[in-house]
Design an enzyme around this catalytic site. Structure first.
Site, mmCIF file in Angstrom:
data_model
loop_
_atom_site.group_PDB
_atom_site.id
_atom_site.type_symbol
_atom_site.label_atom_id
_atom_site.label_comp_id
_atom_site.label_asym_id
_atom_site.label_seq_id
_atom_site.Cartn_x
_atom_site.Cartn_y
_atom_site.Cartn_z
ATOM 1 N N CYS A 1 -8.474 4.582 -2.423
ATOM 2 C CA CYS A 1 -8.502 4.125 -3.711
ATOM 3 C C CYS A 1 -9.721 4.782 -4.585
ATOM 4 C CB CYS A 1 -8.604 2.592 -3.630
ATOM 5 S SG CYS A 1 -8.270 1.711 -5.373
ATOM 6 N N HIS B 1 -5.168 0.034 1.009
ATOM 7 C CA HIS B 1 -6.391 -0.584 1.600
ATOM 8 C C HIS B 1 -5.814 -1.616 2.699
ATOM 9 C CE1 HIS B 1 -9.537 -0.123 -1.365
ATOM 10 N NE2 HIS B 1 -8.637 -0.192 -2.424
HETATM 11 N N1 GLN Z 1 -12.080 0.893 -10.088
HETATM 12 C C1 GLN Z 1 -10.751 1.714 -9.591
HETATM 13 C C2 GLN Z 1 -9.392 1.199 -10.366
HETATM 14 O O1 GLN Z 1 -9.460 0.339 -10.628
HETATM 15 C C3 GLN Z 1 -10.539 1.527 -8.056
HETATM 16 C C4 GLN Z 1 -10.532 0.388 -7.629
HETATM 17 C C5 GLN Z 1 -10.465 0.111 -6.018
HETATM 18 O O2 GLN Z 1 -11.040 0.886 -5.527
HETATM 19 N N2 GLN Z 1 -9.791 -0.666 -5.585
HETATM 20 O O3 GLN Z 1 -8.739 2.127 -10.785
#
Ligand code: GLN
Length: 255
Positions: free
Chosen positions: A97, A196
């Site tokens: 992510c 995740h």
């Molecule tokens: N901040 C990033 C987004 O919203 C990644 C979020 C995350 O790692 N869950 O795209």
């Protein structure tokens, strides 16, 4: 015979760790140690140097924009060059992510701020703005004839350059950008994904794929005897059920 050892660098564990990303390390450790493969995980914080040839695998998890900003600066100034050298040299890297986004060219936040990426992977990510829908939910991905399951929560839409292929195809969920059906990215032995969950405990086949890939660089092909994965398989099946219970919600489907 010398004892096999997998050396892992865990990047920014305090900054980049949401939705159980650290569980990936526990899973790798267990799957190595049950096969008498030693496992060493070094946690590297901002400011810590990364030696390009010291590791077989690198892991970086996800985070909110604030932590990503802190880490982007460190990637730019401290670890980026070593990371590029490691990936070009075939080191295995798993990026989840926010960490996945930061392996690319840049991540443009909802406010339009451009965070530079490590430039290891030819991808770029754009958040379309504060009013844009977040991609949240359970995901099922077709991967090498099997499925990967996980949980995604991101606003950024990721696009892949010519030399990069998606990790898998979205069966349920959104994946890279909610449009082209791709999830994640693969370049050499770098695997990026939005999943995740933790990802690896629910996807033992993928965990073993990473372990085998990481060890092969140093030791050649290493057979990995099967483990008792009944609990992992149950968790995997349950995640598939949850993700698909209202019918297949895939690209072009109900969102
Ligand atoms: N901040 C990033 C987004 O919203 C990644 C979020 C995350 O790692 N869950 O795209």
């Amino acid at each position: 015979m010398t004892k096999l050892k997998l050396r892992l660098a865990h990047l920014y564990p305090k900054h980049m760790n949401i939705y159980g990303d650290r569980g990936n390390i526990l899973c790798l450790r267990r799957r190595c140690e049950e096969r008498a493969i030693a496992f060493q995980a070094d946690e590297l914080a901002p400011g810590d140097a990364l030696a390009a040839d010291a590791y077989d695998m690198v892991f970086i998890g996800g985070a909110q924009d604030r932590e990503q900003r802190r880490v982007a600066e460190d990637l730019l100034k401290v670890k980026g060059a070593a990371l590029r050298e490691a990936v070009e040299g075939g080191v295995t890297l798993l990026a989840v992510c926010g960490g996945y986004q930061l392996m690319g060219r840049f991540y443009r936040t909802a406010e339009g701020e451009e965070l530079p990426g490590a430039g290891v992977l030819d991808i770029w990510t754009v958040h379309p703005g504060p009013r844009a829908r977040r991609f949240i939910g359970n995901v099922v991905v077709k991967w090498r004839g099997a499925t990967l399951v996980g949980f995604e929560n991101h606003g950024g839409r990721t696009h892949l350059g010519a030399g990069v292929r998606p990790l898998g195809r979205v069966v349920a969920g959104f994946g890279n950008n909610g449009r082209d059906g791709g999830e994640g990215a693969v370049y050499k032995n770098l695997f990026g994904t939005y999943l995740h969950g933790s990802l690896l405990p629910k996807n033992p086949q993928f965990a073993d794929h990473l372990i085998a890939t990481a060890l092969a660089r140093r030791y050649g092909d290493v057979p990995l005897p099967p483990l008792d994965d009944r609990i992992e398989s149950t968790a995997h099946a349950e995640a598939v059920r949850l993700a698909t219970r209202r019918g297949i919600i895939g690209i072009g489907g109900r969102k």
